[in-house]
Design an enzyme around this catalytic site. Sequence first.
Site, PDB file in Angstrom:
ATOM      1  N   HIS A 211      22.699 100.702  61.179  1.00 27.61           N
ATOM      2  CA  HIS A 211      21.317 100.572  60.705  1.00 27.61           C
ATOM      3  C   HIS A 211      20.931 101.776  59.864  1.00 27.61           C
ATOM      4  O   HIS A 211      20.119 102.617  60.274  1.00 27.61           O
ATOM      5  CB  HIS A 211      20.352 100.400  61.884  1.00 27.61           C
ATOM      6  CG  HIS A 211      20.472  99.051  62.518  1.00 27.61           C
ATOM      7  ND1 HIS A 211      21.135  98.821  63.691  1.00 27.61           N
ATOM      8  CD2 HIS A 211      20.020  97.840  62.098  1.00 27.61           C
ATOM      9  CE1 HIS A 211      21.077  97.533  63.994  1.00 27.61           C
ATOM     10  NE2 HIS A 211      20.412  96.916  63.042  1.00 27.61           N
ATOM     11  N   HIS A 215      22.781  99.541  54.825  1.00 29.05           N
ATOM     12  CA  HIS A 215      22.395  98.220  55.345  1.00 29.05           C
ATOM     13  C   HIS A 215      21.110  97.743  54.653  1.00 29.05           C
ATOM     14  O   HIS A 215      21.016  96.585  54.227  1.00 29.05           O
ATOM     15  CB  HIS A 215      22.213  98.285  56.856  1.00 29.05           C
ATOM     16  CG  HIS A 215      21.541  97.084  57.453  1.00 29.05           C
ATOM     17  ND1 HIS A 215      22.114  95.817  57.431  1.00 29.05           N
ATOM     18  CD2 HIS A 215      20.320  96.929  58.056  1.00 29.05           C
ATOM     19  CE1 HIS A 215      21.288  94.951  58.011  1.00 29.05           C
ATOM     20  NE2 HIS A 215      20.191  95.597  58.392  1.00 29.05           N
ATOM     21  N   HIS A 251      12.688  96.970  56.239  1.00 28.00           N
ATOM     22  CA  HIS A 251      12.816  96.178  57.462  1.00 28.00           C
ATOM     23  C   HIS A 251      13.482  96.873  58.648  1.00 28.00           C
ATOM     24  O   HIS A 251      13.325  96.430  59.787  1.00 28.00           O
ATOM     25  CB  HIS A 251      13.500  94.830  57.170  1.00 28.00           C
ATOM     26  CG  HIS A 251      14.987  94.894  57.292  1.00 28.00           C
ATOM     27  ND1 HIS A 251      15.796  95.372  56.288  1.00 28.00           N
ATOM     28  CD2 HIS A 251      15.814  94.580  58.311  1.00 28.00           C
ATOM     29  CE1 HIS A 251      17.046  95.336  56.677  1.00 28.00           C
ATOM     30  NE2 HIS A 251      17.095  94.863  57.907  1.00 28.00           N
ATOM     31  N   ASP A 252      14.209  97.970  58.426  1.00 31.24           N
ATOM     32  CA  ASP A 252      14.817  98.702  59.555  1.00 31.24           C
ATOM     33  C   ASP A 252      14.495 100.194  59.486  1.00 31.24           C
ATOM     34  O   ASP A 252      15.226 101.017  60.053  1.00 31.24           O
ATOM     35  CB  ASP A 252      16.347  98.517  59.550  1.00 31.24           C
ATOM     36  CG  ASP A 252      16.784  97.262  60.292  1.00 31.24           C
ATOM     37  OD1 ASP A 252      16.088  96.856  61.245  1.00 31.24           O
ATOM     38  OD2 ASP A 252      17.817  96.666  59.910  1.00 31.24           O
TER      39      ASP A 252
END
Length: 512
Positions: A211, A215, A251-252
Amino acid sequence: MDNKTTQITADSKSLSTSFQACYSSANELRDLLKMMMAGQSFKRETLILSMENAICALEKAYTYEKKMLNCDTDELDTKNMQSIPEEVQDWLSSTFTRKLSISNEESKHKFKSIANVIRAGIFVDRIYRRASLANFHISTPIVDALKKMNDWDFDVFELHKVSDEQSLRYIGIEVLNKYDLINKYKIPIKHLENFMNELTNGYKLYDNSYHNVVHAADVVQTVFYLIHRTKLQDTLTDIEKFGCFIAAMIHDYEHTGTTNNFHVKTSSQMALLYNDRSVLENHHLSRTFNMMREGETGILSALNNDEYREFRDLVIDMVLATDMSSHFQQVKTIKHLLVLPEYIDKSKALSLILHAADISHPCKPWQHHQKWTHSLMQEFFRQGDQELEMGLPFSPLCDKTTTLVPESQIGFINYIVDPCFQVLEAMLESILDYKDKCKTIKEKEDSSKHHGASTSMEVEKDRSSSMNNIVIRNPKKLKHTPWNQHISKNLENWKDIVSNPAKEKTFVPRRI
Ligand code: AMP
Ligand code: ZN
């Protein structure tokens, strides 16, 4: 289109036929009732025939609805999973459903400034089309890597390497520029630059092997492919495109390298803050909205209230939908929408796109998929080490001494990734038809100019029903579905490793 997609499409056709039958039967009966009420006579056979039609249509609709309710639970059907190891079953169930597990740097400006990139040619692709514009230096390897942004097999690792670990920054700016969103939303260049720096730093915060910023860059490029190559872009407004790419970028953000379940079971600060619900996803959103809203990283200052509201709603929906525990519910919802002669909510469609992109590495070339799997397993094992230290039971796939990597990948592909991409494909095929529908509206509009008011009203009705939603009609086949061949190949490779353990060393170690 393969068997499963054909099945979804066939289901959709059979349901729309049965809906039509229900509708015409209702009309027939209504007409007869009107005649009865008005004391008009009609043949007994007419009534019998209409009633028979109605019975038939109702029965069909009932059978279909029942089938949908029975066969598509939002949870994992463990009855059909006897052949896969228990640990993999446990992991699938604890990660992709709402059940908990049953077992217990400094910010470096690697290139001078984003302003320069933008001045240099607005779109990076223009830089290589018109070399004369390239008064700013973006190294040739970066330009070469970015040129392949439109490919499914895009090598994000290569871009990351040649860009001094600035893959997210380059891809992020490239997509925003491609759709002219920086100009449209008057994003101050300096703020965009700071924002991208902060994003990159946040992705580095926990030094995760999976992550991380690569990514995030990979997911942005995959979302870009799915929107661009399918022409979904033609059905989206600017604010939707903006929201969609920002959602993919953030998103992460500041992912801790541990799972939501880990946060909950260790009662982490984050779990306390977000009441154990989608802990990480709430964190990614809350932190980045704080950043985007104001100050030196504010990139939303030129949005008016309506735009900001729409943007925020969409980004929140999309990022929350990356919580893997909502996977089955999400797939089920889209399947349902596909068989109903209604609309697919854009936010649901875009959420599925982001979710699919997020788990898309088994749909990429084997070398990439293998690298991603290896990184993820490293991250899982690091969590396992923490669990060991804290005296907690291992979470599934986190015990480096027992985890069956190839078997888990086979389960992940068969039960999660493949079904998700089948539904995504069916959804995109339906959406393709939207464009044709728009064309039809345009043609009708043109013809209404010649044929008078009644046609115009039809046009208006069509238009209002399709303005804000994606219309589902007879699906068209997608031209490019490169994921299918990779899924098959990757599955074969994992199976090969399971049956020839000697080969393992060449790939990912089965037990570490
Ligand atoms: P996210 O945390 O939003 O990046 O979603 C990624 C999640 O997808 C991971 O935490 C895993 O649960 C799952 N995932 C992705 N790739 C794999 C893989 N190769 N094997 C198992 N799970 C995976
Ligand atoms: Zn992710």
